[in-house]
Scaffold this motif. Structure first.
Motif, PDB file in Angstrom:
ATOM      1  N   GLU A 157       4.591 -52.332  -0.089  1.00  0.00           N
ATOM      2  CA  GLU A 157       5.965 -51.820  -0.124  1.00  0.00           C
ATOM      3  C   GLU A 157       6.140 -50.730   0.946  1.00  0.00           C
ATOM      4  N   PHE A 158       5.102 -49.925   1.136  1.00  0.00           N
ATOM      5  CA  PHE A 158       5.143 -48.917   2.206  1.00  0.00           C
ATOM      6  C   PHE A 158       5.329 -49.594   3.558  1.00  0.00           C
ATOM      7  N   GLU A 159       4.566 -50.664   3.784  1.00  0.00           N
ATOM      8  CA  GLU A 159       4.649 -51.399   5.054  1.00  0.00           C
ATOM      9  C   GLU A 159       6.060 -51.937   5.296  1.00  0.00           C
ATOM     10  N   ALA A 160       6.731 -52.323   4.207  1.00  0.00           N
ATOM     11  CA  ALA A 160       8.050 -52.938   4.329  1.00  0.00           C
ATOM     12  C   ALA A 160       9.148 -51.912   4.661  1.00  0.00           C
ATOM     13  N   ALA A 161       8.887 -50.626   4.428  1.00  0.00           N
ATOM     14  CA  ALA A 161       9.896 -49.592   4.703  1.00  0.00           C
ATOM     15  C   ALA A 161      10.105 -49.456   6.212  1.00  0.00           C
ATOM     16  N   PRO A 162      11.321 -49.036   6.630  1.00  0.00           N
ATOM     17  CA  PRO A 162      11.593 -48.944   8.066  1.00  0.00           C
ATOM     18  C   PRO A 162      10.609 -48.020   8.784  1.00  0.00           C
ATOM     19  N   ALA A 163      10.209 -48.412  10.003  1.00  0.00           N
ATOM     20  CA  ALA A 163       9.304 -47.604  10.825  1.00  0.00           C
ATOM     21  C   ALA A 163       9.981 -47.360  12.169  1.00  0.00           C
ATOM     22  N   PRO A 164       9.800 -46.196  12.791  1.00  0.00           N
ATOM     23  CA  PRO A 164       9.006 -45.060  12.298  1.00  0.00           C
ATOM     24  C   PRO A 164       9.717 -44.253  11.220  1.00  0.00           C
ATOM     25  N   GLY A 165      10.954 -44.648  10.872  1.00  0.00           N
ATOM     26  CA  GLY A 165      11.698 -43.944   9.833  1.00  0.00           C
ATOM     27  C   GLY A 165      13.014 -44.658   9.591  1.00  0.00           C
ATOM     28  N   PRO A 166      13.910 -44.066   8.785  1.00  0.00           N
ATOM     29  CA  PRO A 166      15.166 -44.735   8.443  1.00  0.00           C
ATOM     30  C   PRO A 166      15.976 -45.070   9.692  1.00  0.00           C
ATOM     31  N   ASN A 167      16.705 -46.190   9.648  1.00  0.00           N
ATOM     32  CA  ASN A 167      17.522 -46.587  10.784  1.00  0.00           C
ATOM     33  C   ASN A 167      18.876 -45.900  10.761  1.00  0.00           C
ATOM     34  N   GLY A 168      19.304 -45.426   9.597  1.00  0.00           N
ATOM     35  CA  GLY A 168      20.633 -44.858   9.363  1.00  0.00           C
ATOM     36  C   GLY A 168      20.996 -43.795  10.376  1.00  0.00           C
ATOM     37  N   PRO A 169      21.913 -42.878  10.094  1.00  0.00           N
ATOM     38  CA  PRO A 169      22.517 -42.757   8.774  1.00  0.00           C
ATOM     39  C   PRO A 169      23.580 -43.825   8.514  1.00  0.00           C
ATOM     40  N   GLU A 170      23.551 -44.338   7.291  1.00  0.00           N
ATOM     41  CA  GLU A 170      24.564 -45.308   6.894  1.00  0.00           C
ATOM     42  C   GLU A 170      25.707 -44.620   6.156  1.00  0.00           C
ATOM     43  N   GLY A 171      25.404 -43.446   5.554  1.00  0.00           N
ATOM     44  CA  GLY A 171      26.395 -42.805   4.688  1.00  0.00           C
ATOM     45  C   GLY A 171      26.894 -41.476   5.198  1.00  0.00           C
ATOM     46  N   GLY A 172      27.049 -41.338   6.527  1.00  0.00           N
ATOM     47  CA  GLY A 172      27.619 -40.108   7.056  1.00  0.00           C
ATOM     48  C   GLY A 172      26.642 -38.949   7.061  1.00  0.00           C
TER      49      GLY A 172
END
Length: 507
Positions: free
Chosen positions: A397-412
């Motif tokens: 599940e860790f591997e499946a998370a976005p790398a190197p970090g979140p792609n957002g921000p999606e919510g402002g």
């Protein structure tokens, strides 16, 4: 990763010092179906009990066995011996619980062998968690047929440098990564060393105000506790004498003091998680709003989630990974504070990150920030608590998370605004209406960006002006699709702190 499975229900997850966000880690493990155990590295006081988020007090966390404390005297002399002794008691406690409730707790009859992970919930538990992982591994793998048993951890060999700020800075520097100029001094040391250090690093005009700036702080502390900015060599000497031997905010005696160069520039937080042989992912990047107030140099007024398209994010992520490698982070969360220094004579050159400090634990602040991140980064980017548990319990599940970090921000945009106090006095008693004026509180709750708040002070309490994280009056969460609206609301909340929010006795 949040699914409850039979496999989870047959495993025990241990949190060392489930204080602040550590309690949220325990909650997340419990929600996934794991049985949870609380181990403490400190003598538990009423103040520490209050460092648990309100929604997790009063039996919400269902500990499999009563909390176990490390032998504090033994831990002081030999932490590995203390970890082994604690592991022995934990083994007995788990087995006793299995005998007492054979229906729902039968799995605990395996003792230590049913543990699937151990993590530090708060800063004081960092070293004990490292040693306890090794003590449990030694005890279980020595049992017949259990040689394969191995819990993951960062390793006790590098533990000191992940907890003690001087060792941390020197280890990072030794790895060729930018670190702060510093020296350390203890109670019995010759004070002439201070003069030598200052003269070696600051000469000529650089040694004179306003060019000279150094920081004096305890060797072990948290939350800008006891941090003093000095603008002359004399002020450095005075600050050292004031701090050495005093008691810090965590109740420990300051036996040693650090003198460091003052790092001028904006301060950021990189909240990371490490897994699978040293792959680092960023869960969030924050920018601190620190300003002088109430006679203190570094009061934290708030912190903002930094959007991933801001140019400094890639620079900070890259630097954070170098620091985590230098300090042997192998698994689990990290909470890193970094200054961005401007090089060149006029401060208009390249920006250079420099470590302030890093904790081998989650971002603190009682997990209040979690929902702020969740809204900004969106549902596809797990927050640090979720990602940190995945690193220990669910590497896929860790591997499946976005790398190197979140792609957002999606919510402002999102931030936490700390509610500061600007005078000393006694707050209005509870039966007279409590510490906040109703109209001002209604204005806060009516802000378009409002998402939640917490008031730390109580009616009738004697308070002092805010100078650090132990003297805030409370905090408020703000999220908004519009950054402009968020900033308007932030400014209004700050204005209310200086005029109108706090209700005083006899006013």
């Amino acid at each position: 990763s949040g699914q409850v499975t039979k496999d989870h229900q047959e495993k025990v997850f241990v949190v060392v010092d489930a204080l602040s966000t550590g309690a949220c880690v325990a909650e997340e493990a419990q929600n996934r179906g794991y049985k949870i155990v609380h181990v403490t590295s400190l003598a538990v006081t009423p103040e520490l009990a209050n460092m648990v988020p309100g929604h997790l007090r009063g039996g919400v966390l269902q500990w499999a066995v009563p909390p176990l404390g490390v032998d504090l005297q033994l831990a002081d002399q030999d932490l590995m011996a203390a970890a082994k002794e604690l592991a022995g008691r934990l083994d007995q406690a788990l087995k006793a619980k299995a005998a007492e409730s054979p229906d729902e707790m039968a799995i605990l009859a395996q003792g230590l062998a049913c543990i699937c992970g151990i993590v530090a919930g708060a800063e004081p538990g960092v070293k004990l968690a490292d040693f306890l992982v090794e003590a449990v591994n030694q005890a279980v793998s020595a049992q017949p047929g259990m040689s394969h048993f191995s819990l993951v951890g960062n390793g006790s060999a590098g533990s000191e440098a992940r907890r003690e700020k001087f060792e941390m800075g020197e280890k990072v520097r030794a790895a060729g990564v930018r670190a702060v100029k510093q020296m350390r001094i203890f109670q019995g040391d010759d004070r002439a060393q201070i003069k030598s250090f200052l003269e070696a690093n600051w000469v000529g005009a650089a040694a004179l105000p306003p060019h000279f700036a150094a920081v004096v702080k305890p060797v072990e502390s948290a939350g800008s506790d006891g941090v003093t900015k000095c603008s002359s060599f004399d002020e450095v000497h005075l600050a050292v004498e004031k701090l050495i031997g005093s008691v810090n905010g965590l109740g420990q005696i300051n036996e040693g003091v650090l003198i460091q160069e003052f790092l001028a520039g904006p301060e950021y937080v990189v909240d990371g998680v490490t897994c699978s042989a040293g792959k680092h992912k960023t869960a969030a990047v924050w920018k601190y709003d620190r300003r002088p107030a109430n006679g203190a140099g570094f009061v934290l007024f708030g912190q903002f989630v930094v959007a991933n398209d801001e140019p400094e994010v890639a620079l900070l992520r890259g630097y954070a990974a170098q620091v985590l490698d230098a300090l042997d982070f192998a698994v689990g969360p990290s909470h890193m504070e970094v200054k961005l220094l401007s090089s060149g004579p006029n401060g208009d050159g390249e920006q250079e990150p420099c470590l302030v400090e890093v904790g081998a634990r989650n971002h603190g602040a009682e997990g209040f920030w979690m929902s702020v991140c969740d809204e900004v980064y969106g549902p596809n980017a797990p927050n640090q608590v979720v990602l940190g548990l995945d690193s220990l319990l669910d590497p896929a599940e860790f591997e499946a998370a976005p790398a190197p970090g979140p792609n957002g921000p999606e919510g402002g945009a999102g931030c936490i605004k700390y509610l500061t106090l600007h005078r000393a006095g006694t707050l209005r008693k509870k039966d007279a209406g409590g510490p906040c004026h109703e109209a001002a509180m209604a204005a806060l709750l009516g802000l378009p960006s409002y998402r939640g708040h917490s008031v730390f002070v109580t009616g009738g309490q004697s308070v002092t002006p805010t100078v650090d994280c132990f003297t805030w009056g409370g905090c408020i969460k703000l999220n908004n699709a519009s950054r402009d609206q968020l900033m308007v609301d932030y400014a209004l909340a700050e204005q209310l702190c200086t005029q109108g929010l706090w209700a005083w006795e006899n006013e």
